[in-house]
Design a protein around this motif. Structure first.
Motif, PDB file in Angstrom:
ATOM      1  N   GLY A  56       0.775  -1.233   0.000  1.00  0.00           N
ATOM      2  CA  GLY A  56       0.000   0.000   0.000  1.00  0.00           C
ATOM      3  C   GLY A  56       0.806   1.282   0.000  1.00  0.00           C
ATOM      4  O   GLY A  56       0.221   2.368  -0.084  1.00  0.00           O
TER       5      GLY A  56
ATOM      6  N   ALA B 201      -6.121  -2.295  -1.910  1.00  0.00           N
ATOM      7  CA  ALA B 201      -6.548  -0.913  -2.190  1.00  0.00           C
ATOM      8  C   ALA B 201      -6.982  -0.207  -0.909  1.00  0.00           C
ATOM      9  O   ALA B 201      -6.677   0.980  -0.711  1.00  0.00           O
ATOM     10  CB  ALA B 201      -7.686  -0.932  -3.201  1.00  0.00           C
ATOM     11  N   GLU B 202      -7.656  -0.928  -0.037  1.00  0.00           N
ATOM     12  CA  GLU B 202      -8.054  -0.343   1.249  1.00  0.00           C
ATOM     13  C   GLU B 202      -6.842   0.056   2.070  1.00  0.00           C
ATOM     14  O   GLU B 202      -6.793   1.121   2.681  1.00  0.00           O
ATOM     15  CB  GLU B 202      -8.917  -1.336   2.040  1.00  0.00           C
ATOM     16  CG  GLU B 202     -10.288  -1.593   1.450  1.00  0.00           C
ATOM     17  CD  GLU B 202     -11.000  -2.739   2.147  1.00  0.00           C
ATOM     18  OE1 GLU B 202     -10.382  -3.352   3.069  1.00  0.00           O
ATOM     19  OE2 GLU B 202     -12.152  -3.034   1.783  1.00  0.00           O
TER      20      GLU B 202
ATOM     21  N   ASP C 254       3.032   3.466  -2.100  1.00  0.00           N
ATOM     22  CA  ASP C 254       3.563   3.668  -3.443  1.00  0.00           C
ATOM     23  C   ASP C 254       4.784   4.586  -3.400  1.00  0.00           C
ATOM     24  O   ASP C 254       5.125   5.152  -2.347  1.00  0.00           O
ATOM     25  CB  ASP C 254       2.482   4.203  -4.380  1.00  0.00           C
ATOM     26  CG  ASP C 254       1.985   5.592  -3.998  1.00  0.00           C
ATOM     27  OD1 ASP C 254       2.612   6.265  -3.144  1.00  0.00           O
ATOM     28  OD2 ASP C 254       0.950   6.012  -4.546  1.00  0.00           O
TER      29      ASP C 254
ATOM     30  N   GLU D 151      -8.811  -5.900  -3.515  1.00  0.00           N
ATOM     31  CA  GLU D 151      -9.628  -4.874  -2.834  1.00  0.00           C
ATOM     32  C   GLU D 151      -9.060  -4.548  -1.463  1.00  0.00           C
ATOM     33  O   GLU D 151      -9.045  -3.378  -1.052  1.00  0.00           O
ATOM     34  CB  GLU D 151     -11.066  -5.346  -2.729  1.00  0.00           C
ATOM     35  CG  GLU D 151     -11.785  -5.366  -4.070  1.00  0.00           C
ATOM     36  CD  GLU D 151     -13.126  -6.070  -4.020  1.00  0.00           C
ATOM     37  OE1 GLU D 151     -13.537  -6.451  -2.891  1.00  0.00           O
ATOM     38  OE2 GLU D 151     -13.750  -6.255  -5.076  1.00  0.00           O
ATOM     39  N   ARG D 152      -8.559  -5.565  -0.749  1.00  0.00           N
ATOM     40  CA  ARG D 152      -7.974  -5.298   0.571  1.00  0.00           C
ATOM     41  C   ARG D 152      -6.690  -4.485   0.404  1.00  0.00           C
ATOM     42  O   ARG D 152      -6.426  -3.574   1.207  1.00  0.00           O
ATOM     43  CB  ARG D 152      -7.684  -6.618   1.294  1.00  0.00           C
ATOM     44  CG  ARG D 152      -7.005  -6.448   2.641  1.00  0.00           C
ATOM     45  CD  ARG D 152      -7.814  -5.549   3.554  1.00  0.00           C
ATOM     46  NE  ARG D 152      -7.111  -5.279   4.807  1.00  0.00           N
ATOM     47  CZ  ARG D 152      -7.221  -4.155   5.486  1.00  0.00           C
ATOM     48  NH1 ARG D 152      -8.018  -3.169   5.066  1.00  0.00           N
ATOM     49  NH2 ARG D 152      -6.548  -3.989   6.624  1.00  0.00           N
TER      50      ARG D 152
ATOM     51  N   ARG E 261       4.309   8.072  -1.806  1.00  0.00           N
ATOM     52  CA  ARG E 261       4.188   8.061  -0.338  1.00  0.00           C
ATOM     53  C   ARG E 261       5.543   7.809   0.309  1.00  0.00           C
ATOM     54  O   ARG E 261       5.889   8.431   1.318  1.00  0.00           O
ATOM     55  CB  ARG E 261       3.189   6.997   0.099  1.00  0.00           C
ATOM     56  CG  ARG E 261       2.989   6.953   1.613  1.00  0.00           C
ATOM     57  CD  ARG E 261       2.015   5.878   2.023  1.00  0.00           C
ATOM     58  NE  ARG E 261       1.980   5.742   3.481  1.00  0.00           N
ATOM     59  CZ  ARG E 261       1.422   4.721   4.124  1.00  0.00           C
ATOM     60  NH1 ARG E 261       0.822   3.760   3.444  1.00  0.00           N
ATOM     61  NH2 ARG E 261       1.448   4.658   5.445  1.00  0.00           N
TER      62      ARG E 261
ATOM     63  N   ALA F 125      -3.900   0.806   0.900  1.00  0.00           N
ATOM     64  CA  ALA F 125      -3.244   1.945   0.245  1.00  0.00           C
ATOM     65  C   ALA F 125      -3.919   3.263   0.603  1.00  0.00           C
ATOM     66  O   ALA F 125      -3.266   4.309   0.700  1.00  0.00           O
ATOM     67  CB  ALA F 125      -3.239   1.746  -1.264  1.00  0.00           C
ATOM     68  N   ARG F 126      -5.248   3.202   0.787  1.00  0.00           N
ATOM     69  CA  ARG F 126      -5.979   4.415   1.154  1.00  0.00           C
ATOM     70  C   ARG F 126      -5.779   4.777   2.617  1.00  0.00           C
ATOM     71  O   ARG F 126      -6.135   5.867   3.050  1.00  0.00           O
ATOM     72  CB  ARG F 126      -7.471   4.228   0.863  1.00  0.00           C
ATOM     73  CG  ARG F 126      -7.824   4.162  -0.613  1.00  0.00           C
ATOM     74  CD  ARG F 126      -9.297   4.267  -0.837  1.00  0.00           C
ATOM     75  NE  ARG F 126     -10.036   3.148  -0.288  1.00  0.00           N
ATOM     76  CZ  ARG F 126     -10.343   2.045  -0.972  1.00  0.00           C
ATOM     77  NH1 ARG F 126      -9.951   1.906  -2.230  1.00  0.00           N
ATOM     78  NH2 ARG F 126     -11.036   1.077  -0.396  1.00  0.00           N
ATOM     79  N   GLY F 127      -5.198   3.853   3.386  1.00  0.00           N
ATOM     80  CA  GLY F 127      -4.954   4.111   4.802  1.00  0.00           C
ATOM     81  C   GLY F 127      -6.192   3.906   5.646  1.00  0.00           C
ATOM     82  O   GLY F 127      -6.284   4.382   6.755  1.00  0.00           O
TER      83      GLY F 127
END
Length: 261
Positions: free
Chosen positions: A91, A256-257, A93, A253-254, A96, A259-261
């Protein structure tokens, strides 16, 4: 190549073991920073703080994603002049990473555990990395197995989930194949041995063949035979393809979650 590793858990240890075995790094050129001492490959040096003296060619981050800010606050000043920062944080990148630790070229990777055997996969995302940095990373990662640079973040996330989570899915398949053997009358130890050897041999055959796995499956299955009867179950609309599609999508999907924090 001189290497610093900040955090050295299971995955980082697997990579380090292969790097030492392959000779891409030497024991005397590795320093590990851990919160507490661990059993490390080659009995490499480990401490609570970064060493004094010359800076390394590469710093590898093997910490948990939630530890990034803490590690950055502690080591940011010392790492500012390091040329390369290679991270395996899910997560996080390159943008970040660079915001947390400015200075080094930031490289995002997602390796899987078979890297320890030199038969792993390392997905890499660093679309703005210069040629020299890519060459250094290629040299470091080559002994680990298949190396794939993916500049598109969505493709990187998918490849990372497929390779990073895939071994666990395959381990579950081996267990399920053995359990089916037990249910059909084998004892547990025989079923486990047969299932593991079957998967190992089939994977080696697929890797060595110029035909795809689907063609190989059809070649094993005689019309109206035992294998075809089993494949007919797996090939149902809600069979193995649909199951693995849902499985991989859940992992993506997990990610991506996270990565969004």
């Amino acid at each position: 190549m001189r290497l610093w590793m900040i955090g050295c858990g299971n995955m980082a240890s697997a990579m380090l073991r292969r790097w030492l075995d392959s000779g891409v790094v030497a024991v005397g050129n590795v320093d590990v920073v851990n919160r507490g001492d661990r059993v490390l490959p080659g009995d490499v040096r480990q401490a609570r703080a970064l060493p004094d003296g010359p800076l390394p060619d590469v710093v590898v981050l093997g910490i948990k994603p939630q530890q990034l800010d803490e590690v950055a606050a502690t080591h940011r000043g010392r790492l500012r002049e390091v040329p390369l920062l290679v991270s395996m944080l899910a997560g996080a990148d390159p943008a970040r990473l660079s915001a947390a630790i400015p200075g080094p070229v930031a490289i995002q990777t997602m390796p899987n555990l078979p890297v320890e055997l030199g038969r792993g996969v390392v997905a890499i995302h660093a679309p703005d990395a210069p040629t020299a940095a890519r060459a250094t990373v290629d040299r470091l990662m080559a002994p680990l197995g298949l190396v794939q640079w993916l500049d598109d973040p969505a493709r990187f996330a998918t490849a990372g989930a497929l390779s990073g989570c895939g071994p666990a899915f395959l381990f579950r398949f081996i267990d399920a194949l053995a359990a089916a053997g037990v249910a059909a009358g084998l004892n547990a130890s025989d079923a486990a041995a047969v299932a593991l050897a079957t998967v190992d041999g089939a994977a080696a055959m697929a890797a060595a063949s110029d035909r795809g796995p689907s063609a190989l499956a059809d070649a094993v299955a005689s019309p109206g035979g035992m294998t075809r009867a089993g494949l007919n179950v797996l090939d149902q609309e809600d069979g193995i393809a649909a199951l693995l599609d849902r499985t991989l999508r859940a992992s993506i999907e997990r990610g991506a979650e996270m990565a969004r924090g």
